[in-house]
Design an enzyme around this catalytic site. Structure first.
Site, PDB file in Angstrom:
ATOM      1  N   HIS A  18       1.912   2.074  -3.251  1.00 12.57           N
ATOM      2  CA  HIS A  18       0.988   3.062  -3.804  1.00 12.57           C
ATOM      3  C   HIS A  18       1.551   4.478  -3.796  1.00 12.57           C
ATOM      4  O   HIS A  18       0.848   5.423  -4.096  1.00 12.57           O
ATOM      5  CB  HIS A  18      -0.349   3.005  -3.068  1.00 12.57           C
ATOM      6  CG  HIS A  18      -1.122   1.741  -3.341  1.00 12.57           C
ATOM      7  ND1 HIS A  18      -2.359   1.485  -2.837  1.00 12.57           N
ATOM      8  CD2 HIS A  18      -0.803   0.654  -4.097  1.00 12.57           C
ATOM      9  CE1 HIS A  18      -2.788   0.303  -3.258  1.00 12.57           C
ATOM     10  NE2 HIS A  18      -1.853  -0.226  -4.011  1.00 12.57           N
TER      11      HIS A  18
ATOM     12  N   ASP B  76       0.844  -1.196   0.000  1.00  7.57           N
ATOM     13  CA  ASP B  76       0.000   0.000   0.000  1.00  7.57           C
ATOM     14  C   ASP B  76       0.883   1.251   0.000  1.00  7.57           C
ATOM     15  O   ASP B  76       1.996   1.217  -0.524  1.00  7.57           O
ATOM     16  CB  ASP B  76      -0.959  -0.056   1.194  1.00  7.57           C
ATOM     17  CG  ASP B  76      -2.255   0.681   0.923  1.00  7.57           C
ATOM     18  OD1 ASP B  76      -2.198   1.823   0.427  1.00  7.57           O
ATOM     19  OD2 ASP B  76      -3.335   0.136   1.191  1.00  7.57           O
TER      20      ASP B  76
END
Ligand SMILES: *[C@@H]1O[C@H](CO)[C@@H](O)[C@H](O)[C@H]1NC(C)=O
Ligand SMILES: *[C@@H]1O[C@H](CO)[C@@H](O)[C@H](O)[C@H]1NC(C)=O
Ligand SMILES: *[C@@H]1O[C@H](CO)[C@@H](O)[C@H](O)[C@H]1NC(C)=O
Ligand SMILES: *[C@@H]1O[C@H](CO)[C@@H](O)[C@H](O)[C@H]1NC(C)=O
Length: 465
Positions: A292, A269
């Protein structure tokens, strides 16, 4: 007879030596006492005598440092990676917490299985947790107590505290990442939806440094600071596989005065996630990927208030990430995001290097709402490298536009080996741009004027911060 005589001689010599030693000790002790205004409390010489220490006495040589080292092996830890060493760590922590300048030692070449615990302060300042070995979380998701799903190692109310060392904190999160175990836990307790533990969490802590260590495979977020202040993160490595869901690297919430530097983060993430209540955050010299990217938000979920300001992200390199520099807010929230600077960002094969998304939504569609977190003063300067989908995507709220969004020296080229690219996209975003701008479509993206008209309607959104 001769034998008795020599024994007598030896005895005589011993008595004289003993007397001499006593005398020497008394003289030294007097010297020490007269030199120092403050008498030493610890007779066995603690290592923490402030100021320039007098020349050490030979017979004291072995005592210092020992009294301030709290090796968890001395508190009953097995260090075999299988036995439960939680109690030993807690005992070592409690003992060290009382001693000035103490170090809790997790020795190298041992593995300590530790269940979810809270290491609580306040402690005497300058406590150090020296992690040279490995700390292991329980590997089976089902064996975690239901009441402890929020985090594994919880540091609460600590101040002037340092974690350092060449060791590893291993969350053993594999079991948590598989959809089956998620299903399993949800079935068991419906009131804890998809809750997964953070590996290291600091709560209400002040002046904390985390450096040098490695944090791997957390069930969820790796390192989280919550309601804290004056945080330094330096030279750490965070990693978990790209397919590990929700495994943020470093997560900040309600935390101010933070410096995160010279670290490498790759997970499933956000590499760094900056949430509501954060200000004065300086992130620099970070390697990010996979993951991310660097994110402010998501903010304003479920109509909540979000306030984020004074963030500098610079000298960051991102490889193979979803986003580069991103701000994301949910529709319906209120509050503001202001004074954010992303500069000197190197991107390589990043899907969306520059994103502002005020329509963030984790479902298929979210309801359109008029309220929005007001975004202003966002600077993108020297964002250089390659993208795989879209160079820039600025989707600002239709009712509360983004203002003072500046794009300076943006040079983004399509990555080789990719074929379907999207044009630069901007919606309701005001600001200035300054060449070089590549691709040139970036130049038409921002709306240059009208920002002043929009400014007046913003105060109702911003005043809550
Ligand atoms: C912060 O903590 C560190 C490490 O314990 C200490 O050296 C430093 O003096 C502290 N700073 C402040 C301002 O208290
Ligand atoms: C960074 O951390 C590594 C691993 O713990 C250590 O070997 C190295 O000396 C540290 N570097 C600096 C500059 O502190
Ligand atoms: C913007 O943030 C930076 C970094 O925190 C700070 O130094 C600067 O004073 C802020 N500017 C304004 C106008 O608040
Ligand atoms: C929400 O607003 C967008 C942009 O104005 C529009 O394209 C979309 O159809 C709307 N969605 C709904 C569910 O009303």
């Amino acid at each position: 007879m001769k034998r008795n005589k020599s024994i007598f001689h030896l005895f005589f010599i011993f008595v004289i030596m003993a007397a001499f030693t006593m005398f020497a000790i008394i003289v030294e002790a007097r010297k020490q006492h007269s030199k120092k205004s403050k008498p030493s409390k610890h007779l066995k010489g603690s290592a923490n005598i402030p100021g320039p220490a007098p020349a050490p006495l030979p017979h004291r040589g072995s005592y210092p440092t020992q009294s301030s080292m709290f090796n968890i092996l001395s508190f009953g830890a097995k260090g075999d990676g299988v036995s439960d060493d939680s109690k030993a760590l807690l005992s070592a922590w409690k003992a060290a917490c009382e001693v000035p300048g103490a170090t809790v030692e997790i020795p190298a070449e041992f593995k300590f299985l530790v269940k979810p615990i809270t290491l609580q302060g306040p402690c005497v300042p300058h406590l150090v947790l020296q992690i040279d070995g490995t700390l292991l979380a329980p590997p089976e998701a089902g064996s975690w107590p239901k009441s402890s799903l929020f985090q594994w190692l919880n540091f609460k109310w600590v101040h002037d505290f340092t974690i350092q060392g060449t060791g590893t904190v291993n969350g053993q999160g594999f079991d948590w990442w598989t959809p089956f175990s998620v299903y399993f836990i949800q079935k068991k307790s419906k009131h804890i939806p998809d809750m997964k533990p953070t590996a290291l969490r600091f709560y209400a802590s002040y002046n904390v440094t985390v450096r040098d260590i490695e944090i791997v495979n957390s069930p969820q977020c790796h390192l989280k600071f919550d309601n804290s202040k004056r945080i330094k993160v330096n030279n750490i490595t965070i990693s978990s596989p790209p397919n590990s869901p929700n495994t943020d690297g470093i997560h900040l919430q309600n935390t101010q005065d933070v410096e995160i530097q010279h670290s490498s983060v790759g997970s499933g993430d956000d590499c760094i996630s900056i949430q509501t209540g954060c200000s004065n955050i300086h992130v620099h010299h970070i390697n990010c990927g996979p993951g991310h990217g660097i994110s402010v938000g998501g903010l304003g979920k479920d109509k909540s208030v979000a306030c984020v300001s004074n963030i500098i992200v610079e000298k960051v390199s991102l490889q193979n990430t979803l986003a580069g520099a991103r701000i994301k807010t949910w529709q319906g929230g209120i509050g503001s995001v202001k004074n954010i600077s992303f500069s000197n960002i190197q991107v390589s094969n990043v899907k969306y290097p520059i994103i502002i998304d005020q329509f963030y939504c984790d479902k298929h569609t979210c309801k359109n709402q008029t309220e929005a977190v007001a975004i202003s003063g966002v600077r993108y300067d020297q964002i250089i490298g390659s993208y795989t989908v879209q160079p820039i995507y600025l989707a600002c709220s239709s009712n509360v536009p983004c203002i003072d969004v500046d794009l300076i020296n943006i040079q983004l080229k399509p990555s080789q080996g990719y074929t379907s690219f999207k044009q630069a996209f901007c919606w309701n975003s005001y600001g200035k741009s300054q060449a070089p701008l590549v691709p040139s479509s970036i130049d038409y993206c921002l709306r240059g004027d009208g920002g002043s008209v929009e400014r007046t309607s913003r105060s109702s959104h911003e005043h809550v911060c």
